[in-house]
Design a protein around this motif. Structure first.
Motif, PDB file in Angstrom:
ATOM      1  N   GLN A 247       0.970  -1.097   0.062  1.00  0.00           N
ATOM      2  CA  GLN A 247      -0.180  -0.090   0.006  1.00  0.00           C
ATOM      3  C   GLN A 247       0.761   1.140  -0.016  1.00  0.00           C
ATOM      4  O   GLN A 247       0.747   2.226  -0.631  1.00  0.00           O
ATOM      5  CB  GLN A 247      -0.964  -0.068   1.277  1.00  0.00           C
ATOM      6  N   ILE A 248       1.892   1.194   0.723  1.00  0.00           N
ATOM      7  CA  ILE A 248       2.960   2.248   1.041  1.00  0.00           C
ATOM      8  C   ILE A 248       3.448   2.444  -0.535  1.00  0.00           C
ATOM      9  O   ILE A 248       3.638   3.742  -0.993  1.00  0.00           O
ATOM     10  CB  ILE A 248       4.009   2.197   1.926  1.00  0.00           C
ATOM     11  N   SER A 249       3.846   1.577  -0.955  1.00  0.00           N
ATOM     12  CA  SER A 249       4.677   1.566  -2.272  1.00  0.00           C
ATOM     13  C   SER A 249       3.520   2.178  -3.317  1.00  0.00           C
ATOM     14  O   SER A 249       4.116   2.919  -4.164  1.00  0.00           O
ATOM     15  CB  SER A 249       5.108   0.269  -2.700  1.00  0.00           C
ATOM     16  N   GLY A 250       2.599   1.545  -3.261  1.00  0.00           N
ATOM     17  CA  GLY A 250       1.319   2.022  -4.343  1.00  0.00           C
ATOM     18  C   GLY A 250       1.113   3.649  -4.112  1.00  0.00           C
ATOM     19  O   GLY A 250       1.233   4.092  -5.353  1.00  0.00           O
ATOM     20  N   LEU A 251       1.002   4.257  -2.998  1.00  0.00           N
ATOM     21  CA  LEU A 251       0.554   5.383  -2.695  1.00  0.00           C
ATOM     22  C   LEU A 251       2.016   6.280  -3.048  1.00  0.00           C
ATOM     23  O   LEU A 251       1.838   7.491  -3.918  1.00  0.00           O
ATOM     24  CB  LEU A 251       0.441   5.754  -1.258  1.00  0.00           C
ATOM     25  N   LEU A 252       3.238   5.915  -2.889  1.00  0.00           N
ATOM     26  CA  LEU A 252       4.237   6.636  -3.285  1.00  0.00           C
ATOM     27  C   LEU A 252       4.276   6.828  -4.826  1.00  0.00           C
ATOM     28  O   LEU A 252       4.455   7.909  -5.313  1.00  0.00           O
ATOM     29  CB  LEU A 252       5.651   5.974  -3.011  1.00  0.00           C
TER      30      LEU A 252
END
Length: 524
Positions: free
Chosen positions: A286-291
């Motif tokens: 999720q964090i990678s996708g948000l970045l």
């Protein structure tokens, strides 16, 4: 009588008692194998049944206290071995077996009973797949119905503790023996009766568990009351009875069958470490996708900003229009002020006190003149109406009204006499015309011809018969004579033979015979 005087004399009770003692002393405790026939369960709680084979039947009874402790409940057609004592029932002069224990006659009998019970419950829809519910993904409380002293509960608690520690409630119940079925059913029903949010938490999942064993050991889980309790449970239920090869009826009614109690614990809860790992992995993703999304949006924003003009260029034209408007605003305000001042002075000149007083004087004179005209018109109109009313009243004197009424009454009497004479003349004329028409009708009527000795022949439809050639033999005919009497006849055939005549009404036939002219025969 004298020859029988040495034979001992017994009462009915003495004979019955002697037979009872003989039967009980001779047989004592026996084991009887047979098929269960008629079974009766009265309100007293006793069970009355028949044990039979191919040649004989023995009545049996299970007293109420013993009926609750039977290993299996008697069902018609089941082959069993009954243990008890032979005794008699003097009230009906019969012998019976008082049963202490009842057990199936081998595994074959149990399997037959199990299959019959399975078909019965399946026909009621208790095993339908549509009734089964999914298990909760992560229950907060698990209820376990099993023996608290066996290895099964320890295996379940150990497996749950390893995978995902949570709150476990244990409902103690015998899992083997005569009362095991009732206790397991009570445990399932008891968990369902708990109130959500109460002092004792209500389970989100129920596990019914027992270790392996023989068919007789697991028989309590084939009890009908256990199956119905599992099917009626509002809480999802896992059945973990026996080993993987062992099948009981509760397995069919449960929402899920586990091969072993340990497998039930694995189905009930996930592995906590695996959940945490999956959660960490999802969090990283999720964090990678948000970045990546933020970077993509930043790039798109920069591209859009590069395509847009500079802010000062966007505001240059509106600022120029604002400056031009500001320069024209002050002269326009001064011109508008001069225009409004001129209009004000022009209106103020027309609204001086002298002009207003003169205008009021002119309007007052006009109003006074109009008032005088109205008053004169009212006086003139009133005088005209008074003169007209006086002239009309002169013509309405009582003598003149009486003369007018007398003339009208005289004229009305004359008109009434003329109307009565005209009505009488019109009535006489119409009566004469009606008499003439009646005489003409009588002269032209066929009844005058019938009065001279002729007859009118009609067919079955009431139509006159004009020729004998148009009549079929055996046709029904009606003959009318001059005195209005009728005779029903049948037409003869060409060879002179006549079919049997229709039976005419006696009254009409008699009248017809009297009215037929003497010497006049049938027309046919």
């Amino acid at each position: 009588m004298a020859g029988n005087s040495n034979i001992a004399e017994y009462s009915v009770s003495e004979i019955s008692g002697a037979i009872k003692r003989t039967m009980e002393d001779t047989f004592g405790h026996v084991r009887v194998r047979g098929e269960l026939g008629r079974i009766s369960r009265p309100a007293s709680g006793h069970i009355y049944l028949d044990l039979k084979d191919a040649n004989a039947v023995i009545a049996g009874v299970v007293w109420r206290g013993q009926a609750k402790r039977l290993k299996i409940q008697p069902e018609q057609g089941l082959e069993v071995i009954a243990s008890g004592k032979i005794t008699t029932f003097p009230g009906q002069s019969k012998y019976q077996l008082v049963i202490d224990t009842l057990e199936p006659a081998g595994v074959g009998a149990l399997m037959a009973l199990l299959e019959e019970r399975r078909k019965k419950l399946a026909a009621e829809g208790l095993f339908d797949a549509a009734r089964k519910r999914p298990l909760p993904g992560l229950p907060r409380v698990i209820g376990v119905v099993t023996s608290p002293s066996g290895a099964v509960i320890r295996d379940i608690l150990h497996r749950i503790s390893d995978r995902f520690p949570l709150h476990v409630l244990v409902w103690p119940a015998r899992v083997q023996g005569e009362t095991s079925g009732q206790e397991v059913a009570n445990g399932i029903a008891g968990f369902n009766r708990l109130t959500p949010g109460g002092q004792i938490p209500r389970p989100d999942l129920i596990i019914v568990a027992r270790g392996g064993g023989s068919l007789e050991d697991l028989w309590g889980f084939n009890d009908e009351i256990v199956v119905r309790a599992a099917a009626a449970s509002d809480i999802p239920l896992i059945s973990a009875v026996g080993h993987e090869t062992d099948w009981t009826l509760i397995d069919h009614a449960a929402d899920l069958r586990a091969p072993t109690p340990t497998g039930a614990a694995e189905f009930a809860v996930p592995v906590r470490s695996e959940l945490l790992a999956s959660l960490d992995d999802l969090s990283r993703r999720q964090i990678s996708g948000l970045l990546r999304l933020i970077a993509s949006r930043r790039t798109e924003l920069r591209a859009a900003a590069a395509a847009l003009p500079a802010p000062r260029d966007l505001l240059a034209l509106p600022r120029q229009r604002f400056d031009n408007g500001g320069e024209r605003l002050a002269p326009a305000l001064r011109a508008g002020l001069r225009d409004h001042r001129g209009r004000y002075f022009a209106a103020a000149g027309r609204l001086s006190p002298h002009v207003l007083r003169r205008t009021l004087t002119v309007l007052g004179d006009r109003l006074a003149q109009f008032d005088r005209q109205v008053r004169r018109a009212l006086v003139t109109g009133t005088d005209q109406r008074r003169h007209a009313l006086t002239a009309a009243s002169r013509g309405l004197t009582p003598d003149r009204l009486a003369r007018t009424l007398a003339l009208s009454r005289e004229r009305l009497g004359g008109l009434a006499a003329r109307a009565e004479r005209a009505h009488g003349q019109r009535l006489a004329t119409e009566r004469a015309r009606l008499d003439a028409t009646t005489k003409l009708l009588d002269s032209l009527s066929y009844k005058n011809v019938l009065a001279r000795g002729y007859a009118l022949v009609r067919d079955a439809d009431g139509q006159p018969v004009r020729s004998a050639s148009g009549i079929a033999a055996g046709s029904a005919l009606s003959v009318e004579f001059g005195d209005a009497s009728r005779l029903d006849v049948m037409a003869m055939s060409g060879d002179g033979k006549s079919p049997p005549p229709r039976k005419a009404k006696p009254a009409r036939a008699k009248a017809s015979a009297k009215s037929t002219p003497k010497g006049q025969g049938s027309l046919f």
